[in-house]
Motif scaffolding. Sequence first.
Motif, PDB file in Angstrom:
ATOM      1  N   ALA A  29      41.587  13.434   8.959  1.00  0.00           N
ATOM      2  CA  ALA A  29      42.274  13.219  10.233  1.00  0.00           C
ATOM      3  C   ALA A  29      41.292  13.204  11.400  1.00  0.00           C
ATOM      4  O   ALA A  29      41.381  12.344  12.284  1.00  0.00           O
ATOM      5  CB  ALA A  29      43.335  14.299  10.450  1.00  0.00           C
ATOM      6  N   VAL A  30      40.351  14.136  11.413  1.00  0.00           N
ATOM      7  CA  VAL A  30      39.391  14.181  12.520  1.00  0.00           C
ATOM      8  C   VAL A  30      38.477  12.951  12.475  1.00  0.00           C
ATOM      9  O   VAL A  30      38.141  12.386  13.521  1.00  0.00           O
ATOM     10  CB  VAL A  30      38.605  15.517  12.543  1.00  0.00           C
ATOM     11  N   CYS A  31      38.109  12.502  11.299  1.00  0.00           N
ATOM     12  CA  CYS A  31      37.273  11.296  11.186  1.00  0.00           C
ATOM     13  C   CYS A  31      38.066  10.043  11.558  1.00  0.00           C
ATOM     14  O   CYS A  31      37.529   9.131  12.191  1.00  0.00           O
ATOM     15  CB  CYS A  31      36.701  11.178   9.776  1.00  0.00           C
ATOM     16  N   ALA A  68      27.689  18.678   4.895  1.00  0.00           N
ATOM     17  CA  ALA A  68      27.265  17.609   5.803  1.00  0.00           C
ATOM     18  C   ALA A  68      27.364  16.238   5.141  1.00  0.00           C
ATOM     19  O   ALA A  68      27.786  15.265   5.777  1.00  0.00           O
ATOM     20  CB  ALA A  68      25.849  17.861   6.301  1.00  0.00           C
ATOM     21  N   ASP A  69      27.012  16.120   3.868  1.00  0.00           N
ATOM     22  CA  ASP A  69      27.082  14.824   3.191  1.00  0.00           C
ATOM     23  C   ASP A  69      28.525  14.358   3.028  1.00  0.00           C
ATOM     24  O   ASP A  69      28.817  13.158   3.104  1.00  0.00           O
ATOM     25  CB  ASP A  69      26.347  14.847   1.849  1.00  0.00           C
ATOM     26  N   VAL A  70      29.448  15.289   2.844  1.00  0.00           N
ATOM     27  CA  VAL A  70      30.875  14.940   2.733  1.00  0.00           C
ATOM     28  C   VAL A  70      31.389  14.479   4.094  1.00  0.00           C
ATOM     29  O   VAL A  70      32.137  13.494   4.185  1.00  0.00           O
ATOM     30  CB  VAL A  70      31.692  16.137   2.202  1.00  0.00           C
ATOM     31  N   ILE A  71      30.973  15.168   5.144  1.00  0.00           N
ATOM     32  CA  ILE A  71      31.371  14.772   6.500  1.00  0.00           C
ATOM     33  C   ILE A  71      30.864  13.367   6.793  1.00  0.00           C
ATOM     34  O   ILE A  71      31.623  12.500   7.241  1.00  0.00           O
ATOM     35  CB  ILE A  71      30.845  15.784   7.544  1.00  0.00           C
ATOM     36  N   GLU A  72      29.598  13.112   6.528  1.00  0.00           N
ATOM     37  CA  GLU A  72      29.022  11.808   6.835  1.00  0.00           C
ATOM     38  C   GLU A  72      29.675  10.692   6.028  1.00  0.00           C
ATOM     39  O   GLU A  72      29.993   9.633   6.573  1.00  0.00           O
ATOM     40  CB  GLU A  72      27.514  11.823   6.591  1.00  0.00           C
ATOM     41  N   SER A  73      29.938  10.914   4.757  1.00  0.00           N
ATOM     42  CA  SER A  73      30.571   9.866   3.954  1.00  0.00           C
ATOM     43  C   SER A  73      32.013   9.620   4.393  1.00  0.00           C
ATOM     44  O   SER A  73      32.488   8.481   4.375  1.00  0.00           O
ATOM     45  CB  SER A  73      30.501  10.192   2.458  1.00  0.00           C
ATOM     46  N   VAL A  75      33.166  10.099   7.540  1.00  0.00           N
ATOM     47  CA  VAL A  75      33.040   9.357   8.803  1.00  0.00           C
ATOM     48  C   VAL A  75      32.800   7.882   8.501  1.00  0.00           C
ATOM     49  O   VAL A  75      33.482   7.012   9.057  1.00  0.00           O
ATOM     50  CB  VAL A  75      31.896   9.928   9.678  1.00  0.00           C
ATOM     51  N   ASP A  76      31.864   7.584   7.624  1.00  0.00           N
ATOM     52  CA  ASP A  76      31.558   6.190   7.300  1.00  0.00           C
ATOM     53  C   ASP A  76      32.777   5.456   6.736  1.00  0.00           C
ATOM     54  O   ASP A  76      33.067   4.323   7.131  1.00  0.00           O
ATOM     55  CB  ASP A  76      30.388   6.106   6.319  1.00  0.00           C
ATOM     56  N   ALA A  77      33.500   6.105   5.832  1.00  0.00           N
ATOM     57  CA  ALA A  77      34.685   5.481   5.235  1.00  0.00           C
ATOM     58  C   ALA A  77      35.754   5.192   6.286  1.00  0.00           C
ATOM     59  O   ALA A  77      36.343   4.101   6.300  1.00  0.00           O
ATOM     60  CB  ALA A  77      35.253   6.381   4.141  1.00  0.00           C
ATOM     61  N   MET A  78      35.989   6.142   7.183  1.00  0.00           N
ATOM     62  CA  MET A  78      37.018   5.951   8.208  1.00  0.00           C
ATOM     63  C   MET A  78      36.584   4.917   9.246  1.00  0.00           C
ATOM     64  O   MET A  78      37.397   4.114   9.702  1.00  0.00           O
ATOM     65  CB  MET A  78      37.347   7.289   8.893  1.00  0.00           C
ATOM     66  N   PHE A  79      35.314   4.913   9.597  1.00  0.00           N
ATOM     67  CA  PHE A  79      34.827   3.941  10.572  1.00  0.00           C
ATOM     68  C   PHE A  79      34.904   2.516  10.011  1.00  0.00           C
ATOM     69  O   PHE A  79      35.167   1.573  10.750  1.00  0.00           O
ATOM     70  CB  PHE A  79      33.413   4.288  11.033  1.00  0.00           C
ATOM     71  N   LYS A  80      34.714   2.351   8.719  1.00  0.00           N
ATOM     72  CA  LYS A  80      34.846   1.019   8.098  1.00  0.00           C
ATOM     73  C   LYS A  80      36.281   0.514   8.204  1.00  0.00           C
ATOM     74  O   LYS A  80      36.513  -0.676   8.390  1.00  0.00           O
ATOM     75  CB  LYS A  80      34.407   1.067   6.638  1.00  0.00           C
ATOM     76  N   ARG A  81      37.249   1.426   8.062  1.00  0.00           N
ATOM     77  CA  ARG A  81      38.658   1.028   8.147  1.00  0.00           C
ATOM     78  C   ARG A  81      39.044   0.553   9.543  1.00  0.00           C
ATOM     79  O   ARG A  81      39.981  -0.220   9.705  1.00  0.00           O
ATOM     80  CB  ARG A  81      39.565   2.201   7.788  1.00  0.00           C
ATOM     81  N   ALA A  82      38.349   1.026  10.556  1.00  0.00           N
ATOM     82  CA  ALA A  82      38.738   0.765  11.944  1.00  0.00           C
ATOM     83  C   ALA A  82      38.440  -0.656  12.403  1.00  0.00           C
ATOM     84  O   ALA A  82      38.787  -1.024  13.521  1.00  0.00           O
ATOM     85  CB  ALA A  82      38.048   1.757  12.870  1.00  0.00           C
ATOM     86  N   LYS A  83      37.853  -1.464  11.557  1.00  0.00           N
ATOM     87  CA  LYS A  83      37.435  -2.811  11.961  1.00  0.00           C
ATOM     88  C   LYS A  83      38.580  -3.812  12.053  1.00  0.00           C
ATOM     89  O   LYS A  83      38.432  -4.846  12.693  1.00  0.00           O
ATOM     90  CB  LYS A  83      36.365  -3.331  10.995  1.00  0.00           C
TER      91      LYS A  83
END
Length: 147
Positions: A29-31, A68-73, A75-83
């Motif tokens: 949710a936060v990502c 940290a690696d779970v957070i970064e992955s 974030v990346d997954a959610m940011f890809k969806r936002a396109k």
Amino acid sequence: MFGALKKAFGAGAKEIKADYSQNKDYLEAVCAASALVAYADGELEDSERSKAIRTITQHPKLGEMYRADVIESTVDAMFKRAKDASGRQLLARELDDIKGREGSMAEDVYLVALDVAMADGTLEPEEEVVLKKLATRLGVDLSKFEF
């Protein structure tokens, strides 16, 4: 006696942590909220992605619960969806997974998104619109943050 109290309070803390992290709903949710606000103007700035990862990693609850690696992955997954529009709708649905839960999850999600929106030092009108939608969807009372 003190041992019993410590054990009782320790168990309560573990239960709260388990409620927050029993699955990845809180992190997702936060990502998702961060991605929605980052793409509010139609494009992602490097400062917004970096701010999302840094803010979530350093967050007192999230940073403790997730590596940290779970957070970064995430974030990346959610940011890809936002396109695209269908991806943004999926992101909005991620918010519903935490709506109405006890604690400050919804407020935390909103505030991290606000931090991401301010990554470049300016709150753009498009970002402000998205933040208001996030607050409404999450049931966050914005008057709590007028200080």
